[in-house]
Design a protein around this motif. Sequence first.
Motif, PDB file in Angstrom:
ATOM      1  N   ALA A 127      -9.666  -2.569   9.163  1.00  0.00           N
ATOM      2  CA  ALA A 127      -8.392  -2.752   9.872  1.00  0.00           C
ATOM      3  C   ALA A 127      -8.597  -2.457  11.342  1.00  0.00           C
ATOM      4  O   ALA A 127      -9.254  -1.468  11.707  1.00  0.00           O
ATOM      5  CB  ALA A 127      -7.320  -1.836   9.304  1.00  0.00           C
ATOM      6  N   THR A 128      -8.055  -3.315  12.173  1.00  0.00           N
ATOM      7  CA  THR A 128      -8.093  -3.105  13.620  1.00  0.00           C
ATOM      8  C   THR A 128      -6.665  -3.101  14.147  1.00  0.00           C
ATOM      9  O   THR A 128      -5.877  -4.005  13.842  1.00  0.00           O
ATOM     10  CB  THR A 128      -8.901  -4.200  14.334  1.00  0.00           C
ATOM     11  OG1 THR A 128     -10.255  -4.168  13.856  1.00  0.00           O
ATOM     12  CG2 THR A 128      -8.884  -3.989  15.840  1.00  0.00           C
ATOM     13  N   LYS A 181      -5.312  -3.767  -1.708  1.00  0.00           N
ATOM     14  CA  LYS A 181      -5.498  -3.028  -2.950  1.00  0.00           C
ATOM     15  C   LYS A 181      -5.004  -1.590  -2.836  1.00  0.00           C
ATOM     16  O   LYS A 181      -4.706  -0.953  -3.842  1.00  0.00           O
ATOM     17  CB  LYS A 181      -6.975  -3.020  -3.346  1.00  0.00           C
ATOM     18  CG  LYS A 181      -7.556  -4.408  -3.590  1.00  0.00           C
ATOM     19  CD  LYS A 181      -9.045  -4.335  -3.871  1.00  0.00           C
ATOM     20  CE  LYS A 181      -9.651  -5.733  -4.045  1.00  0.00           C
ATOM     21  NZ  LYS A 181     -11.131  -5.672  -4.260  1.00  0.00           N
ATOM     22  N   HIS A 182      -4.920  -1.092  -1.623  1.00  0.00           N
ATOM     23  CA  HIS A 182      -4.499   0.303  -1.398  1.00  0.00           C
ATOM     24  C   HIS A 182      -2.990   0.435  -1.227  1.00  0.00           C
ATOM     25  O   HIS A 182      -2.491   1.548  -1.018  1.00  0.00           O
ATOM     26  CB  HIS A 182      -5.203   0.857  -0.158  1.00  0.00           C
ATOM     27  CG  HIS A 182      -6.693   0.846  -0.253  1.00  0.00           C
ATOM     28  ND1 HIS A 182      -7.413   1.830  -0.896  1.00  0.00           N
ATOM     29  CD2 HIS A 182      -7.599  -0.062   0.208  1.00  0.00           C
ATOM     30  CE1 HIS A 182      -8.703   1.552  -0.820  1.00  0.00           C
ATOM     31  NE2 HIS A 182      -8.850   0.404  -0.151  1.00  0.00           N
ATOM     32  N   ILE A 183      -2.284  -0.686  -1.297  1.00  0.00           N
ATOM     33  CA  ILE A 183      -0.829  -0.659  -1.084  1.00  0.00           C
ATOM     34  C   ILE A 183      -0.133  -0.811  -2.428  1.00  0.00           C
ATOM     35  O   ILE A 183      -0.380  -1.793  -3.148  1.00  0.00           O
ATOM     36  CB  ILE A 183      -0.387  -1.803  -0.140  1.00  0.00           C
ATOM     37  CG1 ILE A 183      -1.140  -1.707   1.201  1.00  0.00           C
ATOM     38  CG2 ILE A 183       1.129  -1.741   0.102  1.00  0.00           C
ATOM     39  CD1 ILE A 183      -0.886  -2.889   2.121  1.00  0.00           C
ATOM     40  N   LYS A 193       2.388   5.363   8.745  1.00  0.00           N
ATOM     41  CA  LYS A 193       2.699   6.656   8.136  1.00  0.00           C
ATOM     42  C   LYS A 193       1.913   6.927   6.855  1.00  0.00           C
ATOM     43  O   LYS A 193       1.556   8.065   6.564  1.00  0.00           O
ATOM     44  CB  LYS A 193       4.193   6.732   7.818  1.00  0.00           C
ATOM     45  CG  LYS A 193       5.096   6.766   9.026  1.00  0.00           C
ATOM     46  CD  LYS A 193       6.568   6.825   8.589  1.00  0.00           C
ATOM     47  CE  LYS A 193       7.496   6.789   9.781  1.00  0.00           C
ATOM     48  NZ  LYS A 193       8.922   6.788   9.368  1.00  0.00           N
ATOM     49  N   ASP A 194       1.660   5.858   6.087  1.00  0.00           N
ATOM     50  CA  ASP A 194       1.079   6.046   4.761  1.00  0.00           C
ATOM     51  C   ASP A 194      -0.341   5.490   4.641  1.00  0.00           C
ATOM     52  O   ASP A 194      -1.279   6.212   4.284  1.00  0.00           O
ATOM     53  CB  ASP A 194       1.975   5.379   3.706  1.00  0.00           C
ATOM     54  CG  ASP A 194       3.397   5.913   3.732  1.00  0.00           C
ATOM     55  OD1 ASP A 194       3.558   7.143   3.732  1.00  0.00           O
ATOM     56  OD2 ASP A 194       4.342   5.093   3.745  1.00  0.00           O
ATOM     57  N   LEU A 195      -0.486   4.171   4.903  1.00  0.00           N
ATOM     58  CA  LEU A 195      -1.749   3.517   4.596  1.00  0.00           C
ATOM     59  C   LEU A 195      -2.886   3.952   5.519  1.00  0.00           C
ATOM     60  O   LEU A 195      -3.958   4.367   5.045  1.00  0.00           O
ATOM     61  CB  LEU A 195      -1.571   2.000   4.659  1.00  0.00           C
ATOM     62  CG  LEU A 195      -2.832   1.182   4.341  1.00  0.00           C
ATOM     63  CD1 LEU A 195      -3.323   1.468   2.918  1.00  0.00           C
ATOM     64  CD2 LEU A 195      -2.578  -0.311   4.533  1.00  0.00           C
ATOM     65  N   GLU A 201      -8.657   9.121   5.958  1.00  0.00           N
ATOM     66  CA  GLU A 201      -9.129  10.269   5.175  1.00  0.00           C
ATOM     67  C   GLU A 201     -10.278   9.860   4.253  1.00  0.00           C
ATOM     68  O   GLU A 201     -11.194  10.656   3.985  1.00  0.00           O
ATOM     69  CB  GLU A 201      -7.960  10.823   4.351  1.00  0.00           C
ATOM     70  CG  GLU A 201      -8.274  12.104   3.610  1.00  0.00           C
ATOM     71  CD  GLU A 201      -7.051  12.634   2.870  1.00  0.00           C
ATOM     72  OE1 GLU A 201      -7.246  13.321   1.849  1.00  0.00           O
ATOM     73  OE2 GLU A 201      -5.914  12.358   3.302  1.00  0.00           O
ATOM     74  N   LYS A 202     -10.255   8.613   3.784  1.00  0.00           N
ATOM     75  CA  LYS A 202     -11.320   8.122   2.901  1.00  0.00           C
ATOM     76  C   LYS A 202     -12.540   7.644   3.683  1.00  0.00           C
ATOM     77  O   LYS A 202     -13.531   7.208   3.072  1.00  0.00           O
ATOM     78  CB  LYS A 202     -10.776   6.974   2.052  1.00  0.00           C
ATOM     79  CG  LYS A 202      -9.757   7.417   1.004  1.00  0.00           C
ATOM     80  CD  LYS A 202      -9.317   6.238   0.147  1.00  0.00           C
ATOM     81  CE  LYS A 202      -8.382   6.679  -0.972  1.00  0.00           C
ATOM     82  NZ  LYS A 202      -7.984   5.559  -1.858  1.00  0.00           N
TER      83      LYS A 202
END
Length: 835
Positions: A127-128, A181-183, A193-195, A201-202
């Motif tokens: 992601a950019t 896939k993470h949503i 805020k979330d993704l 962190e990963k």
Amino acid sequence: MKAVVMAGGEGTRLRPLTSNQPKPMVPILNKPVMGYILELLREHEIVDIVATLQFLPQIIKNYFGKGTDFGVHLHYSIEDYPLGTAGSVKEAEDFLDDTFIVISGDALTDFDLTQLIDFHKKKGALATIALKRVENPLEFGVVITEESGKIERFLEKPSWGQVFSDTVNTGVYVLEPEILKHIPKAQAYDFSKDLFPLLLEKGAPLYGCIMDGYWCDIGNYEQYMQAHRDVLDLKAKIQPPGVRMRENVWIGDGADVDLSVDITGPVVIGQNAKVEPGAELDEYSVIGNNVIIKSKAHIHRSVVWDNAYIGTQCHVHGALIGKNCDLKSGVRVEEGVVVGDDSVIGDNAVISHDVKIYPFKRVDEGAVVNRNLIWESRGIRKLFGSKGVSGLINIDITVDLALRLAMAYGTTLKKDASVVISQDASRASKMIKPAMVAGLKSTGVNCSDLRIAPASLNRFLIQTGNEMGGIHIRTSPLDQQSLEINFFDSYGIDINESVQRDIEKYFYRQDYRRVFFNEIGDTKFPQKAIEIYRDSLLKAIDVAKVRQRRFKVVIDYAFGSVSLLMPHLLQDLNCDVIGLSGYADEDKTSMTPEQYNEATHHLARIVNTFKADFGLMIDSGGEKVTIVDNRGRVIDENSALHLFVYLTCKYEEKEGNITVPLTAATAVEKIANSFGRDVIRTKVSSRAMMEAALDGKTIFVGAQDGGYIFPRFLPAFDGIATFFKLMEYLAQAEKPLSEIIASLPSYCLSQESTFCPWDKKGLVMRRIMEVAKDYDTEMLDGVKMYGDKGWVLVLPDPDEPTVRIYAEGITEHDAEFEVSRFVDFINDIIKNNVE
């Protein structure tokens, strides 16, 4: 490459601009902001686009369609409920099979998207995020990156103590499809805020690319207006629409701008706009398509949306005027004002700085509006109408308004003055009265609180005590959604227009008297008020004759506060009383017309069943009555007026006049003259009739709505006094009520109200005056014309956009014909705008 345009935002901070349209449809230089985003994507050869919609999606779909006019292929993904930025993109997952770009449809930018995509691919990012340096990052999500662009940390809307960078998240992303896939599906989920924090962190490869182009998040009114100035100053690679003339003036196709118009650029004038001679357009003004600007209007640093009308000599400075608005002549709109779509601002009205007027509002001619109009039905020039200060509960009449209204009233009185305050049993009145008590006390005025009581008791205590005035708060008798606040003067009658203007002056100026802590007013609760009222009322009638008659009566208290008083009043009259609706009920202080008809018919049945002498309904306010005769027939209001004129003329020994409004039938004169008494005609207003009761020569004042005044007792409408006087008169008549009614003269009256816009009332009355030249005319209130077969009265309504027509004829047909004739005449004037 494909793109996702996030276009589901409501734009709550932009209201009223977004009250009836989604945020992406808000226009910049006469084109929706989302249109610029589609053009930007097309410029970078991104033409397969899906727009995610949620708030008012059909408006966007209807405008953009399949995207053909913008050179793109546009699809839509519609959410049933808000899913957040990431959640909405997840809904379009089936469309996204390769690297894609996400961009907000409600931010204005000219970013080099090709550069952003190349950066993303070069870094091999998952992601950019497109970043932008801003002067004040507090309203945005701050992103901290390494020198390589790799993201180290996210700060969502930080405080100044947390600001370690001035690079903010612009909401423009280049993403790989595996990120979806993470949503979670069908769940509110946000990118920033979330993704992104989860992926960071990963250890996922997240990058930020600092962009050099223009970007403006149109989050509030100030940013919206700034975006216009930036584009007009050519700070963005966005071409203003139209043909560029001298001094950065852009004029659209079909625009008609008179050569005498004074224009100081930069200015944009939309397609088919018309600007008349003598108008002035100063810098940073944007005029929408099909806008009409009349002569000598002055527009400065303002945005006027499509199809608006700006009247002669209007001044609009630093404001925004919505679609289809109508500003009449001489209107002044000050800095920071927003006038919502489809609003009408009356002649010479003033909208003070920073006021927000929500869509579909009407501001009266000459009104000064210095507070937001959100829930209110209209901005009024006058607080007071024929029913005092009235309006919809918690919409027009709010706790805030009540407090300021009481402070304005208190400011007109001397410090340490006292007023009587009372209310009906409704919850709304219980809510409003404490606010009014607090407002009065803050100005150093004392309150005599009667709590739940009829208005007549309030008026009586003023007249017999030392109070300087009074306030009565009640729900409208026929509309449970409306509240009425009535003000009384030192005589206990409605305040006059001069006092109303004083109250309005302080209210609109917000110029209230505030006293020192040791001068704050006090509240007392009068003792024995009912006993004093009863003793005075009994002195005003011949009690012995009433006791001797031993009446049997049925009284419907309409669940009003009179039910609390009547047991104390009847004990000395030796009459049998059958009570209906005999308690104060906060949920039943108003009746619909259907409920009223049902109640009167029930009253009539009870009178018949118990063979009563008569029945009486006293309205919940305690001021007006409906009478049923001994045969169980409801007496219409005109016949009831004639009844009291007859009884008063025959049985009042004191000399004096009879007073009735202009609209009463000439039967009043026939009755009064037969007893050698004169009739005085007044204006239709309650105040005018109460004033007549003070002249010392009047023995009775009667209205046509069940309100009657007996000046020897109280110069105001009083349903209880009406009941007592009716018993006194019938005791002397020694004949049944039905027989008296049958002996009264006949009459033929008709009336109707017809719609008339406020701005056409003057024209209508001028044309009526031209017609009136052929009649004997009286102009005490409206225009009353006398002819061979009767009379007709044309009277503009003071509170509503209507004109009332009354007529009396020899026959019912004559009266109805005259009313119909003038209704048609007025409608023709309005329809054809006949001068």
